[in-house]
Motif scaffolding. Sequence first.
Motif, PDB file in Angstrom:
ATOM      1  N   GLY A  33      37.798  27.251  26.525  1.00 19.72           N
ATOM      2  CA  GLY A  33      37.778  28.694  26.730  1.00 19.72           C
ATOM      3  C   GLY A  33      39.032  29.371  26.225  1.00 19.72           C
ATOM      4  N   ARG A  34      38.931  30.678  26.057  1.00 22.59           N
ATOM      5  CA  ARG A  34      40.066  31.525  25.659  1.00 22.59           C
ATOM      6  C   ARG A  34      40.919  31.809  26.889  1.00 22.59           C
ATOM      7  N   THR A  35      42.192  32.033  26.657  1.00 24.23           N
ATOM      8  CA  THR A  35      43.131  32.170  27.763  1.00 24.23           C
ATOM      9  C   THR A  35      43.594  33.595  28.020  1.00 24.23           C
ATOM     10  N   ILE A  36      43.966  33.798  29.268  1.00 23.85           N
ATOM     11  CA  ILE A  36      44.869  34.883  29.641  1.00 23.85           C
ATOM     12  C   ILE A  36      46.059  34.175  30.271  1.00 23.85           C
ATOM     13  N   VAL A  37      47.218  34.781  30.196  1.00 24.56           N
ATOM     14  CA  VAL A  37      48.424  34.156  30.729  1.00 24.56           C
ATOM     15  C   VAL A  37      49.050  35.110  31.738  1.00 24.56           C
ATOM     16  N   VAL A  38      49.318  34.591  32.932  1.00 23.79           N
ATOM     17  CA  VAL A  38      49.968  35.370  33.992  1.00 23.79           C
ATOM     18  C   VAL A  38      51.241  34.645  34.415  1.00 23.79           C
ATOM     19  N   GLY A  39      51.999  35.249  35.301  1.00 29.39           N
ATOM     20  CA  GLY A  39      53.312  34.734  35.657  1.00 29.39           C
ATOM     21  C   GLY A  39      53.349  33.736  36.786  1.00 29.39           C
ATOM     22  N   ASN A  40      54.519  33.660  37.401  1.00 24.57           N
ATOM     23  CA  ASN A  40      54.766  32.791  38.552  1.00 24.57           C
ATOM     24  C   ASN A  40      54.435  33.542  39.843  1.00 24.57           C
ATOM     25  N   ASN A  41      54.163  32.788  40.880  1.00 25.88           N
ATOM     26  CA  ASN A  41      53.962  33.327  42.231  1.00 25.88           C
ATOM     27  C   ASN A  41      52.898  34.417  42.283  1.00 25.88           C
ATOM     28  N   ILE A  42      51.813  34.235  41.568  1.00 29.93           N
ATOM     29  CA  ILE A  42      50.687  35.174  41.647  1.00 29.93           C
ATOM     30  C   ILE A  42      49.982  34.897  42.965  1.00 29.93           C
ATOM     31  N   ASP A  43      50.085  35.856  43.889  1.00 25.33           N
ATOM     32  CA  ASP A  43      49.545  35.622  45.228  1.00 25.33           C
ATOM     33  C   ASP A  43      48.095  36.085  45.337  1.00 25.33           C
ATOM     34  N   THR A  44      47.480  35.734  46.459  1.00 25.14           N
ATOM     35  CA  THR A  44      46.058  36.047  46.642  1.00 25.14           C
ATOM     36  C   THR A  44      45.804  37.552  46.689  1.00 25.14           C
ATOM     37  N   ASP A  45      46.799  38.343  47.087  1.00 25.60           N
ATOM     38  CA  ASP A  45      46.621  39.797  47.070  1.00 25.60           C
ATOM     39  C   ASP A  45      46.665  40.350  45.651  1.00 25.60           C
ATOM     40  N   GLN A  46      47.334  39.669  44.756  1.00 31.18           N
ATOM     41  CA  GLN A  46      47.305  40.071  43.347  1.00 31.18           C
ATOM     42  C   GLN A  46      46.005  39.606  42.682  1.00 31.18           C
ATOM     43  N   ILE A  47      45.521  38.445  43.103  1.00 32.72           N
ATOM     44  CA  ILE A  47      44.261  37.934  42.563  1.00 32.72           C
ATOM     45  C   ILE A  47      43.103  38.800  43.048  1.00 32.72           C
ATOM     46  N   TYR A  48      43.097  39.108  44.332  1.00 34.91           N
ATOM     47  CA  TYR A  48      42.036  39.950  44.896  1.00 34.91           C
ATOM     48  C   TYR A  48      42.630  40.793  46.034  1.00 34.91           C
ATOM     49  N   PRO A  49      43.056  42.024  45.719  1.00 39.66           N
ATOM     50  CA  PRO A  49      43.711  42.876  46.717  1.00 39.66           C
ATOM     51  C   PRO A  49      42.860  43.140  47.955  1.00 39.66           C
ATOM     52  N   GLY A  50      43.546  43.224  49.083  1.00 36.94           N
ATOM     53  CA  GLY A  50      42.897  43.435  50.370  1.00 36.94           C
ATOM     54  C   GLY A  50      42.038  44.681  50.451  1.00 36.94           C
ATOM     55  N   ARG A  51      42.341  45.687  49.645  1.00 37.34           N
ATOM     56  CA  ARG A  51      41.557  46.932  49.718  1.00 37.34           C
ATOM     57  C   ARG A  51      40.095  46.733  49.293  1.00 37.34           C
ATOM     58  N   PHE A  52      39.777  45.577  48.678  1.00 35.51           N
ATOM     59  CA  PHE A  52      38.406  45.307  48.242  1.00 35.51           C
ATOM     60  C   PHE A  52      37.672  44.327  49.154  1.00 35.51           C
ATOM     61  N   LEU A  53      38.257  43.941  50.265  1.00 34.41           N
ATOM     62  CA  LEU A  53      37.671  42.911  51.118  1.00 34.41           C
ATOM     63  C   LEU A  53      36.307  43.280  51.692  1.00 34.41           C
ATOM     64  N   ALA A  54      35.986  44.549  51.781  1.00 32.73           N
ATOM     65  CA  ALA A  54      34.695  44.957  52.333  1.00 32.73           C
ATOM     66  C   ALA A  54      33.545  44.748  51.343  1.00 32.73           C
ATOM     67  N   LEU A  55      33.862  44.509  50.076  1.00 34.65           N
ATOM     68  CA  LEU A  55      32.816  44.308  49.064  1.00 34.65           C
ATOM     69  C   LEU A  55      32.100  42.989  49.305  1.00 34.65           C
ATOM     70  N   THR A  56      30.796  42.962  49.034  1.00 32.22           N
ATOM     71  CA  THR A  56      30.025  41.739  49.223  1.00 32.22           C
ATOM     72  C   THR A  56      29.284  41.284  47.961  1.00 32.22           C
ATOM     73  N   ASP A  57      29.118  42.166  46.986  1.00 32.37           N
ATOM     74  CA  ASP A  57      28.424  41.799  45.759  1.00 32.37           C
ATOM     75  C   ASP A  57      29.357  40.954  44.891  1.00 32.37           C
ATOM     76  N   PRO A  58      28.965  39.709  44.567  1.00 33.67           N
ATOM     77  CA  PRO A  58      29.853  38.824  43.813  1.00 33.67           C
ATOM     78  C   PRO A  58      30.317  39.401  42.471  1.00 33.67           C
ATOM     79  N   GLU A  59      29.437  40.076  41.756  1.00 37.05           N
ATOM     80  CA  GLU A  59      29.833  40.646  40.461  1.00 37.05           C
ATOM     81  C   GLU A  59      30.874  41.756  40.639  1.00 37.05           C
ATOM     82  N   GLU A  60      30.693  42.552  41.681  1.00 39.37           N
ATOM     83  CA  GLU A  60      31.667  43.611  41.953  1.00 39.37           C
ATOM     84  C   GLU A  60      33.009  43.012  42.383  1.00 39.37           C
ATOM     85  N   ILE A  61      32.953  41.944  43.171  1.00 37.43           N
ATOM     86  CA  ILE A  61      34.177  41.249  43.561  1.00 37.43           C
ATOM     87  C   ILE A  61      34.902  40.758  42.309  1.00 37.43           C
TER      88      ILE A  61
END
Length: 178
Positions: free
Chosen positions: A7-35
């Motif tokens: 696969g093709r790459t994207i490159v991110v930095g160090n210490n990428i936390d779960t809030d950067q991967i998926y911010p808490g403001r979206f936790l109410a979403l349930t549709d996998p594609e929207e997530i």
Amino acid sequence: MKAEITGRTIVVGNNIDTDQIYPGRFLALTDPEEIGSHCLCGVDESIAAQFPKGGIVVAGTNFGCGSSREHAPIALIHMGAAAIVADSFARIFFRNAINLGLPLIICRGIREKIKAGWELKIDIEKGTVTVTETGEAYPCEKLGDQAMKILEAGGIKPLMRKSHHFSKIVLAKSDYIC
């Protein structure tokens, strides 16, 4: 799970936390594609929209640090990530991702050698990552036998469903449900 992932790459930095991967403001979403459409928006709002389906995220150290919620690997899966290659992973994130069927590959120093958009070929069984553009192959840590079984089944739940022992437990418990 395929033993080889390209696969093709994207490159991110160090210490990428779960809030950067998926911010808490979206936790109410349930549709996998929207997530998936909000994945890594804590790093850059445009990553998910531009991410190549079947792509590979390359990161530095401690990828997935922070909270233990499963939303982060779920978002990566539904963004279209085929695998994550990093110098290191947070322990709980590692287990959550493997349990959900997302391959995580530890390849120390890889982030410094890869450019965004390059194509990588991961051979999970051999423990190598090869850069198509340069032909360079880098050794990676091999996954343990249990992690491989989980990934081959598509995650911990599919593995348990296939398990004869699990079937006996479910049947035994269903005898008590009236």
